[in-house]
Scaffold this motif. Structure first.
Motif, short mmCIF file in Angstrom:
data_model
loop_
_atom_site.label_atom_id
_atom_site.label_comp_id
_atom_site.label_asym_id
_atom_site.label_seq_id
_atom_site.Cartn_x
_atom_site.Cartn_y
_atom_site.Cartn_z
N ASP A 512 -11.42 -19.97 -12.28
CA ASP A 512 -11.04 -19.81 -10.91
C ASP A 512 -9.11 -19.77 -11.00
N GLN A 513 -9.19 -20.03 -12.49
CA GLN A 513 -7.93 -20.23 -12.67
C GLN A 513 -7.64 -17.99 -13.15
N MET A 514 -8.90 -17.99 -13.78
CA MET A 514 -8.47 -16.17 -14.26
C MET A 514 -8.89 -15.60 -12.39
N GLU A 515 -9.65 -16.06 -11.61
CA GLU A 515 -9.46 -15.56 -10.46
C GLU A 515 -7.99 -15.45 -9.73
N SER A 516 -7.42 -16.54 -9.72
CA SER A 516 -6.07 -16.73 -8.95
C SER A 516 -5.55 -18.08 -9.64
N PRO A 517 -4.89 -17.20 -10.35
CA PRO A 517 -3.24 -16.19 -10.06
C PRO A 517 -3.63 -15.20 -11.04
N ILE A 518 -4.40 -15.60 -11.99
CA ILE A 518 -4.14 -14.14 -12.90
C ILE A 518 -4.59 -13.27 -12.81
N ALA A 519 -6.13 -12.67 -12.18
CA ALA A 519 -6.02 -11.75 -11.68
C ALA A 519 -5.89 -11.48 -10.49
N GLU A 520 -5.36 -12.14 -9.05
CA GLU A 520 -4.50 -12.28 -8.17
C GLU A 520 -2.41 -10.87 -8.78
N ARG A 521 -2.64 -11.79 -9.69
CA ARG A 521 -0.82 -11.50 -9.79
C ARG A 521 -1.12 -10.37 -10.46
N ILE A 522 -2.19 -9.61 -11.17
CA ILE A 522 -2.24 -8.50 -11.76
C ILE A 522 -2.44 -7.88 -10.64
N VAL A 523 -3.13 -7.64 -9.95
CA VAL A 523 -3.75 -7.08 -8.52
C VAL A 523 -2.07 -6.79 -7.66
N ASN A 524 -1.36 -8.31 -7.68
CA ASN A 524 -0.08 -7.49 -6.75
C ASN A 524 1.01 -6.30 -7.44
N LEU A 525 1.22 -6.80 -8.46
CA LEU A 525 1.81 -6.33 -10.01
C LEU A 525 1.14 -5.05 -9.72
N GLU A 526 0.22 -4.33 -9.25
CA GLU A 526 -0.48 -2.54 -9.66
C GLU A 526 0.53 -2.35 -8.23
N ARG A 527 -0.12 -3.46 -7.80
CA ARG A 527 0.19 -2.62 -5.96
C ARG A 527 2.01 -2.43 -6.65
N SER A 528 2.31 -3.20 -6.07
CA SER A 528 4.50 -3.63 -6.34
C SER A 528 4.33 -2.40 -6.68
N LEU A 529 3.95 -1.95 -8.53
CA LEU A 529 4.59 -0.75 -9.11
C LEU A 529 4.09 0.19 -8.13
N ASP A 530 3.22 0.47 -7.65
CA ASP A 530 2.45 1.32 -6.97
C ASP A 530 3.55 1.96 -5.72
N VAL A 531 3.71 0.68 -5.07
CA VAL A 531 4.75 0.79 -4.11
C VAL A 531 6.32 1.45 -4.21
N ARG A 532 6.89 0.61 -5.24
CA ARG A 532 8.20 1.18 -5.63
C ARG A 532 8.35 2.76 -6.33
N ASN A 533 7.64 2.52 -7.06
CA ASN A 533 7.55 3.95 -7.63
C ASN A 533 7.29 5.05 -7.42
N PHE A 534 5.60 4.81 -6.46
CA PHE A 534 5.47 6.56 -5.58
C PHE A 534 5.23 5.74 -3.76
N GLY A 535 5.70 4.61 -3.85
CA GLY A 535 5.95 4.56 -2.12
C GLY A 535 4.12 4.33 -1.86
N ARG A 536 3.52 3.94 -1.94
CA ARG A 536 2.47 3.41 -1.62
C ARG A 536 2.57 2.44 -0.49
N ASN A 537 1.53 2.74 0.81
CA ASN A 537 1.73 2.26 1.57
C ASN A 537 0.60 1.89 2.44
N ARG A 538 0.73 1.33 4.07
CA ARG A 538 -0.89 2.26 4.45
C ARG A 538 -1.25 2.86 5.45
N GLU A 539 -0.03 4.57 5.24
CA GLU A 539 -0.56 5.33 5.73
C GLU A 539 -0.90 6.21 4.15
#
Length: 602
Positions: A512-539
């Motif tokens: 359960d801890q591996m899933e959240s917060p650990i894996a959940e943190r990585i998913v959000n970190l990866e998403r945030s990097l693509d948002v910041r650096n490459f403009g990833r969004n809903r579109e």
């Protein structure tokens, strides 16, 4: 920073269980800005099997981070504590197989090597990093990243082991895992052993597709043997069925399946690896060029389209790897090739590879390649929309449930779906609706498998075994009996990764801890990097919609012309993730809750 800029880092990380003897624990994750990302670059990752990751651990390292650009061709040599940068002038321009042979002659057979071929040297956007005959980090195009750094290879020799905190407990967890999974989740049956079967990675004896076969030698490919895996088999026997259908916009499409060349297909597969090209490019170009021929287009930029001729393929692949003639533009991959030349209707090219597939060839989508009836294609659609990598290699777990009720001829009505399978879905995902046609519960399935893919990659495991959603059986008959007996006879152990990890490291981190917060943190970190650096969004996420408005191969289901149901699914997924529904961007509150609020990620 672009993928070929010196500032771009490429990172090789061996998982926590790699080199220990844990089942399938031989995989290394490679991360970087991907040359293949389309229309904009994206940070992504890919994994590679074999024995290199274990050797890295034996040398005393978990990860290697490489940045910059050498002034001339080089390779990195790691021998325990000794690390050096060596001249590779005599290796530059050579194929993958000859390079490894020379380096092993120079050092020893025990040295493990990851290497690029001419395609990587010439920055082909889908150039692979290769290890042994055909272990590959393929779809991201990371071979081109190494080439841009003038880095031909990384050679590793380690003489230390990996310490196990609780050996007896670890051995028991290993035995329990093999008993549950037997030959892996992609098949039913016992582990296959003996020639021509071969383990593709350290710690693995899964009954998947891996075989060692002799090549014909009629096409020079740098090696007399071929390690045949699932994707490579398409060149031998032909790939998945073609496609014929009509989209909600009224467009008609006929795409033939790629041809197979029998024993010459082994030569073509070896040539792809020797050049350092991802084997998937054969399927991508076959489907696009085959579609053109269906429209009566027999040549492309003055070149004839002779898909059934293996010698034609030999010449074309060499042109791509060396960026010669038509190969120079084809080295940019299909989406960029189409943007420049516009040959054939756009909907046909985008059916094969597009913005929605992030530049990769579509795969496990129920259309371009494998058949995946509802609800499996809805899962594929959501994953393609929100992920930061080629989704397929880390998402087999849910697809493998497909086989439990008669893949690919899945039932159309709920009463036809076995009670035990519905009960398994409830036990694993929290609802029986996870395996019922439609997308009612798909956001939960997707979140669960995203987390489990992160756990798998972080530990260095294979998605043909993990997560252990179901228990395997010795035969199809035994599986039928288990399915009829109830959920307890088919459920595996979705916490076995944590048991292996605890026994190995001594760290008591539950699943359960591996899933959240650990894996959940990585998913959000990866998403945030693509948002910041490459403009990833809903579109950016919604660009998958047109692909899934074509009917699925088996049941014909598809998104509506308005795609309102998919946008509603995105709403539910964003809400579940704690992302803004309007933008698809993680909210400040979500990042703060995961300890990412101070990172100024967005």
């Amino acid at each position: 920073t672009g993928p070929f800029d010196p500032e771009n880092r490429i990172i090789f990380s061996a998982g926590a269980l790699v080199g220990t003897g844990a089942p399938t624990a031989g995989r290394t994750t490679v991360s970087s800005i991907a040359p293949r990302g389309f229309p904009e670059p994206m940070w992504t990752s890919s994994s590679i099997g074999g024995y290199w990751g274990a050797e890295l651990k034996y040398a005393g390292y978990d990860s290697i981070v490489i940045q910059g650009r050498a002034s001339s061709p080089c390779y990195v040599l790691i021998e325990d504590d000794r690390v050096s940068i060596e001249d590779a002038g005599d290796l530059w321009g050579q194929g993958v197989h000859a390079t490894q042979q020379q380096l092993k002659t120079r050092y020893s057979d025990q040295h493990q090597i990851v290497v690029i071929g001419p395609a990587g040297e010439n920055r082909v956007r889908y150039a692979s990093i290769i290890h042994r005959l055909s272990n590959a980090s393929g779809n991201g195009g990371f071979g081109g990243v190494m080439g841009s750094k003038n880095l031909k290879a990384i050679v590793v020799r380690g003489t230390r082991g990996v310490k196990i905190a609780h050996p007896q407990e670890f051995l028991q967890a290993v035995a329990d895992t093999w008993e549950m999974t037997k030959g892996g989740l992609g098949h039913i049956g016992k582990v296959e052993s003996g020639y021509p079967n071969v383990a593709c990675s350290h710690g693995c004896s899964v009954a998947c597709y891996t075989r060692i076969l002799k090549t014909s030698g009629q096409i020079a490919s740098g090696a007399p043997m071929r390690m045949l895996k699932c994707v490579n088999g398409s060149m031998v026997r032909g790939s998945h069925h073609g496609y014929q259908g009509v989209s909600t916009s009224g467009d008609n499409l006929t795409i033939p399946g790629p041809p197979g060349f029998n024993e010459l297909g082994l030569d073509i597969g070896n040539l792809l690896d020797d050049l350092g090209l991802t084997a998937w490019c054969f399927d991508t170009w076959s489907r696009y060029l085959g579609g053109l021929r269906e429209l009566g287009i027999r040549t492309i930029l003055g070149e004839p389209i002779n898909l059934e001729d293996p010698l034609w393929w030999r010449d074309l692949l060499i042109k791509i790897a060396y960026r010669e003639g038509i190969g120079d533009d084809m080295a940019e991959d299909l989406p960029r090739f189409y943007e420049k030349h516009g040959i054939g209707p756009r909907y046909m090219a985008e059916f094969v590879a597009s913005k929605g597939s992030r530049g990769h060839g579509w795969h496990r989508d129920g259309r371009a390649m494998e058949r995946h009836p509802s609800p499996f294609w809805e899962y594929s659609a959501l994953l393609y929309a929100v992920s930061t990598r080629d989704v397929t290699p880390s998402t087999h777990g849910f697809f493998f449930l497909n086989g439990l009720y008669g893949y690919p001829d899945a039932p159309k009505r709920t009463p036809e779906i076995l009670e035990s399978l519905q009960a398994l879905a409830e036990k694993v995902y929290g609802s029986r609706e996870a395996v019922l046609p439609g997308d009612t519960y798909i956001e939960y399935v997707t979140r669960w498998h995203q987390h489990r893919a992160i756990i798998k990659d972080s530990l260095g495991l294979c998605d043909f075994v993990f997560p252990v959603v179901r228990r395997n059986q010795d035969s199809r008959e035994a599986m039928e009996e288990a399915l009829n007996a109830g959920v307890d006879e088919i459920y595996g152990d979705t916490a076995i990764e944590a048991k292996l990890f605890k026994a190995c490291t001594g760290l008591d981190i539950g699943i359960d801890q591996m899933e959240s917060p650990i894996a959940e943190r990585i998913v959000n970190l990866e998403r945030s990097l693509d948002v910041r650096n490459f403009g990833r969004n809903r579109e950016s996420d919604e660009v998958v919609i047109p692909h899934y408005q074509w009917g699925e191969k088996t049941d014909g289901t598809h998104l509506s012309a308005e795609a309102s149901e998919f946008r509603a699914l995105l709403d539910r997924f964003y809400t579940l993730r704690g992302w803004d529904k309007e933008t698809g961007i993680p909210t400040p509150e979500k990042l703060q809750s995961l300890g990412l609020g101070e990172e100024r990620l967005i």
